[in-house]
Every structure is written in structure tokens, then in C-alpha cells.
Design an enzyme around this catalytic site. Structure first.
Site, PDB file in Angstrom:
ATOM      1  N   CYS A 152      34.925 129.165  65.987  1.00 53.46           N
ATOM      2  CA  CYS A 152      35.441 130.202  65.093  1.00 53.46           C
ATOM      3  C   CYS A 152      34.597 130.083  63.835  1.00 53.46           C
ATOM      4  CB  CYS A 152      36.933 130.030  64.844  1.00 53.46           C
ATOM      5  SG  CYS A 152      37.376 128.426  64.163  1.00 53.46           S
TER       6      CYS A 152
HETATM    7  O1  LIG Z   1      38.456 127.118  61.262  1.00 54.38           O
HETATM    8  P1  LIG Z   1      38.781 128.551  60.919  1.00 54.38           P
HETATM    9  O2  LIG Z   1      39.847 129.112  61.793  1.00 54.38           O
HETATM   10  O3  LIG Z   1      37.577 129.409  60.818  1.00 54.38           O
HETATM   11  O4  LIG Z   1      39.407 128.430  59.455  1.00 54.38           O
HETATM   12  C1  LIG Z   1      39.909 129.539  58.721  1.00 54.38           C
HETATM   13  C2  LIG Z   1      41.390 129.775  59.002  1.00 54.38           C
HETATM   14  O5  LIG Z   1      41.543 130.266  60.305  1.00 54.38           O
HETATM   15  C3  LIG Z   1      41.965 130.808  58.074  1.00 54.38           C
HETATM   16  O6  LIG Z   1      43.344 130.907  58.348  1.00 54.38           O
HETATM   17  C4  LIG Z   1      41.812 130.387  56.626  1.00 54.38           C
HETATM   18  O7  LIG Z   1      42.328 131.413  55.827  1.00 54.38           O
HETATM   19  C5  LIG Z   1      40.360 130.104  56.304  1.00 54.38           C
HETATM   20  O8  LIG Z   1      39.655 131.281  56.243  1.00 54.38           O
HETATM   21  C6  LIG Z   1      39.698 129.158  57.286  1.00 54.38           C
HETATM   22  O9  LIG Z   1      38.313 129.194  57.102  1.00 54.38           O
HETATM   23  P2  LIG Z   1      37.551 128.117  56.228  1.00 54.38           P
HETATM   24  O10 LIG Z   1      36.139 128.414  56.510  1.00 54.38           O
HETATM   25  O11 LIG Z   1      37.948 128.383  54.839  1.00 54.38           O
HETATM   26  O12 LIG Z   1      37.972 126.778  56.714  1.00 54.38           O
END
Ligand SMILES: O=P(O)(O)O[C@H]1[C@H](O)[C@@H](O)[C@H](O)[C@H](O)[C@@H]1OP(=O)(O)O
Length: 936
Positions: free
Chosen positions: A854
Site C-alpha cells: 500500500c
Molecule cells: O500503510 P498505509 O496504509 O499506507 O498507511 C496509511 C493509512 O492507511 C492511513 O489510514 C493513514 O491516514 C495514513 O495515510 C497512512 O499512511 P502513512 O504513509 O502516513 O503511514
């Protein structure tokens, strides 16, 4: 006494406490006897007769495990069990495991603290300082019940390696129940009477039986020290889950970083620098050009030199990161780390179950243990450059359309043609020195007057020269030569080109005269289009002369049989040798030397012309919309580097775990490997751009071939050769393993991969995309990749041996699964996660390499891999159906993935809020208390 938390060091990256890895400093401690590469100690826990602080209150308990290292005063929080609800006799499914790297000794003390969790949503993990013999401070959501501690040595020496300890309040007073600690070994199931344990599972009573079974030998699949060279900082978790017939299975989860995260980008950037420097030099050496082209070239060179400087700066910065093996999600947007994949890990599940369905497909041998590997990594994407204008898929398409449609004043070369130009250049660069080496070896054999070695050297020389000649069998070189001619000052075309494609069309008569380099290049003279054919054919002719001469020499020497090399035409042409004077008992070296010189000269001439013409193709590619073109190349290089680092990691792990499987090895060299990526990105906002980058990055992996070579030193890290569009990754194996490989692989056959990507957005952004936006990107990616997967399957069925296929078909209904996948893709159902499950299952059945991605490979990825693990346990190992959700919750609450979150963002919470959670398909929702905003 201080409590530290494992993995919560300043960097949030290291799993091992200090002192590192078995380094006990000045102290002498007793090591635990262990099988190499296996965990040193693993145990499971259960409590009995717990006393609730308030009468009649139902207890929801968990045990926190802390370690007191013998050389240290501090207490280090090591791990926790899951929460078991509503019972005074909890039996915990999450066990404890200390990996082989962990500094644990018989003198190490383990403290077990039992808590009653009142509010799961507020149950947080403390990381603060705490006196050892004090009740832990009241924590939000949980209260202290009692503790017990023991020395590792006591447990190991105890009868049946089982301790029953009294749980006491902090003043050492009242006993508040007991806790059982029992050692487990993954490959062995304990002897003794059947032991009936009743567990109260969320209101359901379920009788579990720890049954005696004959010990099975531990499979050595993961017992591979070589892998340690690439995998670092492992985190291990242990679970026991009941099967549908009330037996126990044991599961070890392991998550490791890889130094390839940094090694591959460094290798790749060095290669790009080499390629670009070489191209810049070749551009300079293109010779005189008309003023228009000369100006363009100057402009291109200025920009390209700047690019090389930039790559050099990035490499310098990366080289400072010696020993790094992990880039955290919070560093996604860092410019100097742009080429490094985000949060790359091997996520491995090791299952030891009484119902093992896992088979070595090719041998039909049931294996005692089963391994399931997934590489988890952030979607390869150019975060620093951003996604305002979309990602590569869109940007490249737009760029090509503009280029094609502009009234561009010179030849338009399609991306396929420029790719071809790079491929031919790459082949030339590899083959020319190889041929020169084989030619020298031939002369060496000649000077030793050794017929056998002469024949062998000639065979090698012939093979490589044939490949060389073949590389130019392309209209592109011819048309590029013509284009270059017209770009010379005063270059006028006399007659239209009439392509002649193969050397077979020109019949060798006399040995070709050596070329005079400068004179033969078309400058101001009239362009003779057939000259290229003559130059090109001269290489084949020179080779035929050498073959004929070797035959003659061996024949005169009494060998009779000739070289066996055969001329290009399949028969000897006496006219080739007749003009050469031979003597009785000749000096073979002297006879062959002038012919070899001619071959080298002819080859040099071909290389010179082809290089110039193809460099001119590259100049035309670069000259159009210069800065934009270079920015696109940079973006593509960045995305590719991230994708390649993951792929090489996956390939090496797959190779090591499947070396013993002849079916796999055969598949590897006859069909290649399927590499399946599961994408969880949404088709909304920035993630559209990420998905567009990712789709190109993954598709570019088709340009990678692997070659397995024997490791000659302790440096076992892979090496990348080739150039853009045409990479070869050399993977090293120690002699013992290399020897066992099939001949084709040992001989250096290139091994290919077939990358496929299936994406299904699952979060709240995807809900928006489905309601108000556009999901066509996801739909077309899935459709296109389905076609690729199907094609791979057809090749697999066609190329693998019939007996393998018939057995394979008995075991797997791949056709049915593919049809099902196709229907699901066509169905255009919202958040259709069935697509991911089907694609992953097909990949596993085809012996492929699995990836889950993801944006950061942290939150959604963790939900997905844990779901995949439990689904495998259910479908392949008969996990008791009532325990499916509990197993999932165990893995999400205290498993490797929450450690992944911790090492990325220094907090044990998946970054989801309620709104996001509600948008997820049900099985992707983590248990209460494990998500939300960070509590620090
Ligand atoms: O590992 P991810 O799912 O890409 O992390 C996302 C998360 O899903 C989302 O809910 C949160 O708001 C953040 O956007 C997370 O991305 P980060 O890159 O900030 O860890």
C-alpha cells in the site's frame, strides 16, 4: 529499575537490545543449547484460578513479558499475549519466542505480569520508566493483577520443561492464581498423556486437546544461514491455534528487513551513472553534425551532465548509509532516499500442524513444516517529486502522444525502438569483450598445439560471434545509420534504403579485407546503403575463415574429424582456406593470428558504426522536450529502483527456500517465475499517481533477468549489469548449493520473471472514488494483468514436463481459479477483495513470489497479510473456524505487524480512525485498542 521497550529505541528500528547479538561483554553467561538458526527459546502461557480484585467481575487478561538481562539492571518489555476474555483460567494463543540472534542466557530473568483489561479501546502499552518491585502505575484501561518471574535456566532444567508459578501482588504477599510456562519446540509435539484444556472463547466453551504425536523432524527449509547475509533484524512471534479436530498447530511469524533495500539502489545508481557517462561520451564522439544537430547535442550534453552530477550526489549520500536495511514510512518523501523502497520486509509464516497439506508439488512428498512468504513494501512511487500531475503511466503516455504528434523535424522512434537501441547497445557492450577473450583463448590453444582445446575454444568463439551477428539483425540499425548520415553536414541521400536483413544473404567468398575505421564512416561522401550489409557480413565471413582454418589444421595434424564448429552455412567452403598457405607441422598460432586480427577488426568496425547510429537514436529521444524527458527518466529510475530492490529480495528468498525442489528449478529456467503484486491503493487523489507509478515500475521489471553464479568470496551480495531496459542481476550461491543446480542454470542461462499487479482499493478514499470518482485505472490494470497471468499459465502448461503437469493438475484447479478471477475482475463489484485472494492463491500455487503493497506497507498491508495468513491456516491447515477471528486479532494485536508500525512511527497503533475503519471490508478491521491516533 527502568522499563525499556524492545524496538522502541531512538531510531525505532532495532529489535535487539544492547549488548547486541550474544555479546555478553565481560560477563560469562551460560548459552542456551540450540539448533543453529532456530529460535533459542519458545514457550507458551496459561493462567489458572485468577483472583479478580472485585468479586464476580469477569476477567479479561493479558500477560506482559519482560526480560532482565543478566548484565543489566533494567527491565526490558519484550512482548505481550493477546487479551483472553471472560475467564479466570485463560489459555493464551500468543506465545513467546526468542530468535537465534537474541542475547538470552540461562541466567536471564523473565518477568510475567498479568493485567486485567477493563477497556480495550484504551489499553495502551507503556514505555515509561517503572520501579521493578512496585505495582505498575495505574494505566488507562487496565489494572495489575499479579506477577511471577523465573530464570531461563530453571525453565529449561525443569521436569518436562514446564513451570507452574504463583502469581503474587507486588509486595510478594497474596497469591492471586498461577501461571504455567511451558517450553515448545516448533518441529516437535510433546510426548505424554493427552491433556484436555478448556478455553472460554468469547462466550463459547471449546475443548482443546494437546495431543501426543510422534516427533517430526524439523524441515530445514528456513535453516539457511546464507539468507542471513541479506535479511536483518528479525522480529519473531509464536502462536498456537486449535485445528478443527481439536489438535494444536504452531505458527511462527517472522518479519525481517533486508540490506538489499539500500544495496540494490546503490548498485543501480552506479550502473545508471556508468551508462550515462558512456552515452555522453558516445554523443561527443558522434563526429561532425550539421549545425542544427550540433546545437541539440550541446544542449543535451549540458543537461545530461547535470543529471549525472545529480545521480552522483544521490549515490554519495546513500553510500553514507552503510549497513542500513530499512527506510521508514516517515522518510518516504526524503530526496536523498528516493531510490530506496519504503518499509521493505520479508513477512514469513512458518506452520507446523498435525494436518499438513503442504506438499513439495513436484515430488508429492508431504513436508513436516510449511512456509508462506510475502514481501511487504510501500508501493514503488516517486514521493519526493509528488503526484500533482499524476504518475508514470499517465505522464509517459502523455509525453509519447505529444512527441508523436508534434511536427517534429526528424525521425520519430517509438519507445519500443529506443528500448531496442538500448538493448542492442547493451548486447554489444557485453559481447565484444567476450568475443575478444574467446579469440585470445583460441590463439592460446593454438600456441599449445592442443586440438581438443582448440575445438572447445572455437565452439565458444562461434557461439558468441553468432550471437553478436544476430544482435544486428534489425532494421533499426540500418535506418539509424541513414538518419545519422543525413544529419552530417552536407549529408544527402542518394537512393532510398533497401533493407537486407541477414548475413545468410551474403555468401562468404574471400576473407574480408580489414577495415579502415575513419574512411568507412559515411561523412560527406555519398551514402552507400549497402555498405552496412558488407561490414556486418564481414564478421560472419571472418568467423567462417577461422572455422575452416581450424578444420584444416586439425585434419593435417591427423585429427580427421575437424573442429565440429561448422561454418555458418553448415558446410565447409574450400575457397575460404585455399588462399591460405599451410605447412606440414605448422605453427597453428601463426596461421590463426591474422584471421583473428581480421575478425576483431571487422567486429570493431561493426561496433563502431552500430554504436554511432544507435547513439544517434538516443540523441533524438533526448533532444525532444529535454528537461521533461530527463525528469521522466529520473522518475522512472526512482520507481524502478524501489521495485527492483523488492524483486531481488523476493527472488533470493524464493531461490533459497526452494533450492531442494527440482520442479521449481525446472520451472525457473524453462518458464521463469511469476511475481504477483497485491496493491491496496485507492484510485483517488494522490494515490492515483502512486498507482500510476507503481504500474510502470512493476511492468518495467520484465526487463530484468537473473543469472545465478557461484560465490567466489564471502561477498554474496547481488551484482547488477546491463543498462536501462536490459538488466541482468547476478545472484551468488555458495559452491555447495551452486553445484546442485540444473546444468542450464549453472551455465548462466538468463532466468526471467513475469510481474503482475492486481489492485483493489479498500479505504475511505476508494469509497469516494467509487461514488464520485473514477475506478477505470484499477479496472484496466487488473484486466491487463489478468491477460499476462493467463499467458504465463499457458506457457507453464506448455513448457513443464507432462508428468509434472498431470500431477499438478490433480492437485490444483488453476483453470477454475483463473476463470473465477476473470469473472471477479469483469464483475466490477465495489472493493472486491476476492480478486486479491484469488490472485494470491494462483501465485502461490504457481510457485511464485508474493508481494503486498500500500502507500507505506504499514497499516493496510498489515491488515491484508495477517488476513492472508489466517486464511491460509483455515484453508490449508484446518484452523478451527471458531478461532479464525481470534487468530486474526492475535496476529494484529501482538504480532510482527504491530512491531512494523512501531518501527515506522514509534507508536503501536495502526493509523486508522473510525471513519476509515468503517469504510474497510470487515475482515480488514483491526481489533479494538490497536488503532487510532498515537498515544505517547
Ligand atoms: O500503510 P498505509 O496504509 O499506507 O498507511 C496509511 C493509512 O492507511 C492511513 O489510514 C493513514 O491516514 C495514513 O495515510 C497512512 O499512511 P502513512 O504513509 O502516513 O503511514
Amino acid at each position: 529499575m527502568e522499563i525499556k521497550e524492545e524496538g522502541a529505541s531512538e531510531e525505532g528500528q532495532h529489535f535487539l537490545p544492547t549488548p547486541q547479538a550474544n555479546d555478553a561483554g565481560d560477563f560469562q553467561f551460560t548459552s542456551i543449547q540450540k539448533t543453529p538458526n532456530e529460535p533459542q527459546l519458545e514457550f507458551i502461557l496459561a493462567c489458572k484460578d485468577l483472583v479478580a480484585p472485585v468479586r464476580d467481575r469477569k476477567l479479561n487478561t493479558l500477560v506482559q513479558i519482560s526480560v532482565i538481562h543478566p548484565a543489566e539492571q533494567g527491565l526490558t518489555r519484550y512482548s505481550s499475549t493477546e487479551i483472553v476474555e471472560g475467564t479466570r483460567d485463560p489459555l493464551f494463543l500468543t506465545g513467546v519466542t526468542f530468535p537465534s540472534e537474541y542475547p538470552i542466557y540461562e541466567e536471564t530473568k523473565i518477568k510475567l505480569t498479568v493485567y486485567d483489561v477493563k477497556d480495550k479501546s484504551h489499553d495502551t502499552v507503556r514505555t515509561s520508566v517503572l520501579p521493578e518491585h512496585k505495582d505498575p502505575l495505574p494505566e488507562v484501561g487496565r489494572s495489575f493483577l499479579g506477577y511471577a518471574s523465573f530464570q531461563v535456566g530453571e525453565l529449561l532444567k525443569s521436569k518436562e520443561q514446564l513451570l507452574v508459578l504463583s502469581l503474587r501482588t507486588s509486595d510478594g504477599g497474596k497469591a492471586v492464581g498461577t501461571i504455567e510456562v511451558s517450553v515448545v519446540k516448533m518441529g516437535e509435539i510433546e510426548d505424554g498423556e493427552a491433556d484436555h484444556i478448556t478455553a472460554d472463547v468469547q462466550g463459547q466453551k471449546c475443548a482443546l486437546v494437546c495431543e501426543c504425536t510422534a516427533p517430526e523432524s524439523v524441515n530445514g527449509k528456513d535453516n539457511l544461514p546464507f539468507l542471513k547475509a541479506v535479511l536483518k533484524n528479525p522480529v519473531c512471534k509464536l502462536y498456537r491455534f486449535p485445528t478443527s479436530d481439536n489438535k494444536w498447530m504452531r505458527i511462527r511469524e517472522q518479519m525481517s528487513e533486508s540490506i538489499l533495500s539500500f544495496h540494490i539502489p546503490k548498485e543501480l545508481i552506479s550502473l545508471h551513472i556508468k551508462e550515462d557517462l558512456c552515452r555522453n561520451q558516445e554523443l561527443k564522439e558522434l563526429g561532425e553534425l550539421s549545425p542544427h544537430w550540433d546545437n541539440l547535442r550541446k544542449n543535451v550534453l549540458t543537461h545530461c551532465d547535470q543529471m549525472v552530477n545529480m545521480y552522483q550526489d544521490i549515490l554519495t549520500e546513500l553510500s553514507k548509509e552503510t549497513g542500513s536495511s530499512f527506510k521508514s514510512s516517515s522518510s518516504k518523501g526524503e530526496k536523498t532516499l528516493e531510490f530506496v523502497p519504503v518499509n521493505l520486509h520479508l513477512q514469513r509464516m512458518h506452520v507446523h500442524s498435525p494436518h499438513l497439506k503442504g506438499m513439495l508439488i513436484s515430488l508429492s512428498i508431504p513436508v513436516p513444516d510449511a512456509l508462506y512468504d510475502v514481501i511487504t513494501v510501500g508501493a514503488p512511487a516517486a514521493h519526493f517529486q509528488g503526484f500533482k500531475n499524476g504518475g508514470l503511466r499517465k505522464l509517459l503516455h502523455r509525453f509519447e502522444m505529444e512527441r508523436r504528434n508534434t511536427g517534429y523535424q526528424f525521425i520519430y522512434y517509438s519507445p519500443e525502438n529506443t528500448a531496442k537501441a538500448k538493448e542492442v547497445l547493451s548486447n554489444i557492450n557485453q559481447l565484444q569483450p567476450l568475443i575478444a577473450t574467446h579469440a585470445d583463448l583460441l590463439l592460446n590453444s593454438a600456441s599449445q598445439h592442443s586440438p581438443d582445446s582448440l575445438k572447445n575454444s572455437l565452439k565458444m568463439l562461434s557461439e558468441k560471434t553468432e550471437l553478436f551477428v544476430h544482435a544486428f539483425k534489425d532494421q533499426l540499425v540500418r535506418s539509424a545509420l541513414l538518419a545519422l548520415y543525413t544529419a552530417r553536414p552536407g549529408g544527402v541521400l542518394k537512393k532510398p534504403p533497401s533493407p537486407k536483413n541477414s548475413i545468410e544473404e551474403s555468401c562468404p567468398q574471400d576473407p574480408p579485407p580489414p577495415m579502415k575505421r575513419q574512411d568507412s564512416i559515411p561523412h560527406h561522401s555519398d551514402y552507400d546503403e549497402e555498405e552496412w550489409d558488407r561490414v556486418w557480413a564481414s564478421v560472419g565471413k571472418s568467423l567462417n575463415c577461422i572455422i575452416a582454418m581450424v578444420d584444416k589444421l586439425i585434419e593435417r595434424d591427423g585429427g580427421g574429424e575437424g573442429s565440429g564448429g561448422g561454418s555458418k552455412d553448415g558446410e565447409k567452403d574450400p575457397s575460404l582456406v585455399d588462399p591460405i598457405i599451410t605447412h606440414p607441422r605448422e605453427d597453428w598460432y601463426e596461421q590463426l593470428y591474422p584471421l583473428i586480427l581480421t575478425l576483431k577488426d571487422c567486429m570493431g568496425e561493426v561496433v563502431n558504426r552500430a554504436k554511432q547510429s544507435l547513439t544517434f537514436v538516443l540523441l533524438q529521444e533526448l533532444a525532444y522536450s529535454l528537461p521533461q524527458c530527463l525528469m521522466l527518466t529520473l522518475r522512472r529510475d526512482i520507481v524502478f529502483s524501489q521495485a527492483l530492490a523488492g524483486l531481488v529480495c523476493g527472488f533470493i528468498i524464493k531461490l533459497h527456500t526452494s533450492l531442494h525442489d527440482p520442479g521449481f528449478l525446472q520451472q525457473l529456467h524453462t518458464v521463469g517465475l511469476i511475481v504477483q503484486y497485491e496493491g491496496l491503493l485507492s484510485t483517488y487523489s494522490d494515490e492515483i499517481g502512486m498507482l500510476e507509478d507503481m504500474a510502470v515500475g512493476i511492468s518495467d521489471l520484465k526487463k530484468v533477468a537473473f543469472k545465478i553464479i557461484e560465490a567466489k568470496s564471502s561477498d554474496v551480495l547481488p551484482v547488477i549489469t546491463g543498462r536501462r531496459e536490459h538488466y541482468v542481476v547476478e545472484v551468488k550461491l555458495p559452491a555447495r548449493m551452486f553445484e546442485a543446480l540444473p546444468l542450464q542454470i549453472k551455465e548462466g542461462q538468463l532466468l526471467h520473471v513475469c510481474p503482475v499487479l492486481f489492485n483493489v482499493g479498500i479505504n475511505e478514499q476508494q469509497t469516494l472514488a467509487e461514488r464520485f470518482g473514477d475506478v477505470s485505472l484499477q479496472e484496466s490494470i487488473n484486466q491487463e494483468n489478468f491477460e499476462l497471468l493467463k499467458e504465463y499459465y499457458m506457457t507453464f502448461m506448455e513448457k513443464m514436463p507432462p508428468d509434472y503437469i498431470s500431477h499438478f493438475q490433480e492437485q490444483n484447479d488453476l483453470k477454475g481459479l483463473l476463470e473465477n478471477l476473470h469473472q471477479n475482475i469483469q464483475a466490477k463489484k465495489r472493493k472486491n477483495v476476492e480478486i486479491m485472494w484469488l490472485a494470491a492463491t494462483i501465485c502461490r500455487k504457481l510457485n511464485g513470489i508474493r508481494f503486498t503493497c500500500c502507500k507505506s506497507a504499514k497499516d493496510r498491508t498489515s491488515m491484508s497479510v495477517t488476513l492472508e495468513q489466517c486464511s491460509i491456516l483455515r484453508d490449508e491447515h484446518q484452523l478451527h473456524k471458531d478461532f479464525f477471528i481470534r487468530a486474526l486479532d492475535c496476529m494484529r494485536r501482538e504480532g510482527c505487524r504491530i512491531e512494523n508500525v512501531l518501527k515506522n512511527v514509534k507508536c503501536r497503533k495502526y493509523a486508522f480512525n473510525m471513519l476509515q475503519l468503517m469504510a474497510f471490508p470487515k475482515q480488514y478491521r483491526p481489533p479494538e485498542g490497536t488503532y487510532g491516533k498515537a498515544d505517547t
